[in-house]
Design a protein around this motif. Structure first.
Motif, PDB file in Angstrom:
ATOM      1  N   ASP A 277    -103.592  61.703   5.935  1.00  0.00           N
ATOM      2  CA  ASP A 277    -102.186  61.940   5.596  1.00  0.00           C
ATOM      3  C   ASP A 277    -101.257  61.036   6.401  1.00  0.00           C
ATOM      4  O   ASP A 277    -100.223  60.584   5.890  1.00  0.00           O
ATOM      5  N   ASP A 285     -97.197  56.836   0.278  1.00  0.00           N
ATOM      6  CA  ASP A 285     -97.989  56.988  -0.930  1.00  0.00           C
ATOM      7  C   ASP A 285     -98.553  58.410  -1.028  1.00  0.00           C
ATOM      8  O   ASP A 285     -99.764  58.625  -1.139  1.00  0.00           O
ATOM      9  N   GLY A 286     -97.683  59.393  -0.989  1.00  0.00           N
ATOM     10  CA  GLY A 286     -98.092  60.767  -1.196  1.00  0.00           C
ATOM     11  C   GLY A 286     -98.886  61.337  -0.050  1.00  0.00           C
ATOM     12  O   GLY A 286     -98.752  60.920   1.108  1.00  0.00           O
ATOM     13  N   ASP A 287     -99.749  62.323  -0.378  1.00  0.00           N
ATOM     14  CA  ASP A 287    -100.579  62.947   0.639  1.00  0.00           C
ATOM     15  C   ASP A 287    -101.996  63.072   0.115  1.00  0.00           C
ATOM     16  O   ASP A 287    -102.304  62.681  -1.020  1.00  0.00           O
ATOM     17  N   GLY A 289    -103.685  65.546  -0.874  1.00  0.00           N
ATOM     18  CA  GLY A 289    -103.827  66.389  -2.049  1.00  0.00           C
ATOM     19  C   GLY A 289    -103.468  65.698  -3.341  1.00  0.00           C
ATOM     20  O   GLY A 289    -104.027  66.006  -4.402  1.00  0.00           O
ATOM     21  N   SER A 290    -102.541  64.739  -3.277  1.00  0.00           N
ATOM     22  CA  SER A 290    -102.159  64.028  -4.500  1.00  0.00           C
ATOM     23  C   SER A 290    -103.215  63.020  -4.920  1.00  0.00           C
ATOM     24  O   SER A 290    -103.325  62.667  -6.101  1.00  0.00           O
ATOM     25  N   HIS A 291    -104.006  62.535  -3.964  1.00  0.00           N
ATOM     26  CA  HIS A 291    -105.073  61.582  -4.286  1.00  0.00           C
ATOM     27  C   HIS A 291    -106.397  62.286  -4.573  1.00  0.00           C
ATOM     28  O   HIS A 291    -107.202  61.801  -5.370  1.00  0.00           O
ATOM     29  N   PRO A 293    -107.104  66.066  -5.416  1.00  0.00           N
ATOM     30  CA  PRO A 293    -106.666  67.444  -5.631  1.00  0.00           C
ATOM     31  C   PRO A 293    -107.783  68.450  -5.332  1.00  0.00           C
ATOM     32  O   PRO A 293    -108.925  68.267  -5.789  1.00  0.00           O
ATOM     33  N   SER A 295    -108.203  71.130  -6.627  1.00  0.00           N
ATOM     34  CA  SER A 295    -108.605  71.772  -7.884  1.00  0.00           C
ATOM     35  C   SER A 295    -109.683  70.982  -8.613  1.00  0.00           C
ATOM     36  O   SER A 295    -110.291  71.482  -9.573  1.00  0.00           O
ATOM     37  N   ASP A 296    -109.929  69.748  -8.170  1.00  0.00           N
ATOM     38  CA  ASP A 296    -110.924  68.898  -8.829  1.00  0.00           C
ATOM     39  C   ASP A 296    -112.306  69.196  -8.256  1.00  0.00           C
ATOM     40  O   ASP A 296    -112.548  68.976  -7.060  1.00  0.00           O
TER      41      ASP A 296
END
Length: 393
Positions: A277, A285-287, A289-291, A293, A295-296
């Protein structure tokens, strides 16, 4: 035609050293990246170069591997000799099994070589057995007498300053180097050996930016020039995982025996998650979890080095380098001290940077909060990244 680049980084660089115990100049940082890494990259990235052979000072192979990482086309480094000439021959001998048609020989002390210069040398080799980049001498040249007074002005007409990479047909320059090793003469560059051996050498246009770093003043000038075109960014990261059943925890890529495990969708490596992070934050470039997830299902029980290596790759794609990584683990148990060096080495390996640029620390929360109650482990991380600045991208 097969082309291999031989990068000569076998010297000690004593003229560039500052203070006792200074490391070889090829590992000094300029703009947050080592000289040798900058010198190798243009050849690894060039579409007309099939492989790169590095010749390194004996005992520094592991450090080089840390600096460069595992790159396609990078051959195992070989140790150099007592002189530049001996080091070049060692590099040429190392690639004989590959039988390239052409070889480019480049000094690692020239970290600003451009793709255009490489192309000009390769183009020059289309019709001649040797081609080198060179610049016409612009300064007025003086010859000094024994008392250091001027004895003559040298006509600079037709004089050129040679640069690298110097390109040759492989079989011819290898034969010339082998012959040169049998006589008592130290040649200053490979073109000189080619001339001595009767190999025609063509001059192609060099580049003023393709300067050789020799003295501390050269490094200071390089830093100043790079400082104009680069910026330093800092990102922070924080992560928490609760304890669960188990007999070990994974922290900063190292399995540590413990009476409990950590609960998470992946391997719950709180240290690597926080550092991932931090790096993503530095490049905005986000965190994590965004790269990746949670849920995947493909990331179920995944090793967190995948996440950290991905973040490092995003930095590299932006032309950046990771200058420093700092992780603080917050827990009452397990004890981090016995594993600190292994954690630093593992992070350095994943990020392809030197262990000296990685810090791992630990602290307790004095019995306070969830970490104090031994309910889980927290981690904080800071990443320092050097990126091309505004106007250069």
């Amino acid at each position: 035609m097969t082309t291999i680049a031989v990068i000569v980084a076998g010297g000690t660089g004593t003229r560039a050293s500052v203070g006792d115990g200074a490391e070889p100049k090829q590992f000094r940082l300029i703009g947050g990246r080592s000289v040798v890494a900058r010198s190798i990259a243009p050849f690894l990235d060039h579409p007309r170069i099939d492989a790169v052979q590095v010749v390194i000072r004996e005992g520094w192979q592991d450090r080089l591997a840390t600096e460069i990482g595992d790159r396609d086309g990078l051959l195992p480094a070989v140790p150099g000799g007592a002189t530049r000439q001996a080091s070049v021959r060692a590099g040429l001998e190392a690639i004989t099994g590959h039988a390239p048609d052409r070889v480019l020989i480049h000094d690692a002390a020239r970290p600003f070589v451009s793709s255009a210069v490489i192309d000009r040398v390769l183009d020059g080799l289309e019709g001649t057995p040797g081609a080198i980049p060179a610049l016409p001498v612009a300064d007025t040249l003086k010859r000094a007498g024994r008392d250091e007074t001027v004895s003559a002005t040298v006509d600079r007409d037709g004089l050129f300053a040679a640069q690298t990479p110097q390109g040759f047909r492989f079989a011819e320059i290898l034969k010339a180097h082998r012959r040169a090793a049998t006589i008592d003469r130290d040649f200053t560059d490979d073109a000189a050996i080619a001339e001595w051996a009767g190999i025609p050498v063509t001059l192609v246009a060099g580049d003023p930016a393709n300067r050789k770093l020799t003295t501390p003043e050269d490094f200071a000038m390089a830093e100043a020039l790079l400082g104009i075109a680069r910026e330093t960014r800092v990102g922070t990261g924080y992560d928490v995982h609760r304890f669960a059943e188990g007999d070990f925890v994974t922290l900063c890529g190292i399995e540590v025996a413990h009476d409990r495990g950590l609960l998470g969708h992946s391997d719950a490596d709180v240290g690597l998650h926080a550092l991932t992070d931090a790096i993503l934050g530095a490049i905005a470039d986000g965190d994590i979890g965004s790269h990746f997830p949670p849920s995947d299902p493909q990331w179920k029980a995944a090793a967190s080095d995948i996440f950290l290596r991905h973040a490092a790759g995003l930095v590299a794609k932006r032309g950046g380098t990771i200058v420093h990584a700092d992780v603080t683990l917050i827990c009452e148990t397990p004890k981090i001290g016995p594993h600190r060096d292994a954690m630093r080495a593992r992070i350095a390996d994943i990020l392809a940077i030197a262990p000296e640029r990685v810090s791992v620390k630990a602290t307790t929360s004095e019995g306070l909060g969830f970490t104090g109650r031994r309910e889980g482990i927290a981690a904080q991380a800071v990443a320092t990244v050097s990126l091309p600045g505004e106007g250069t991208r």
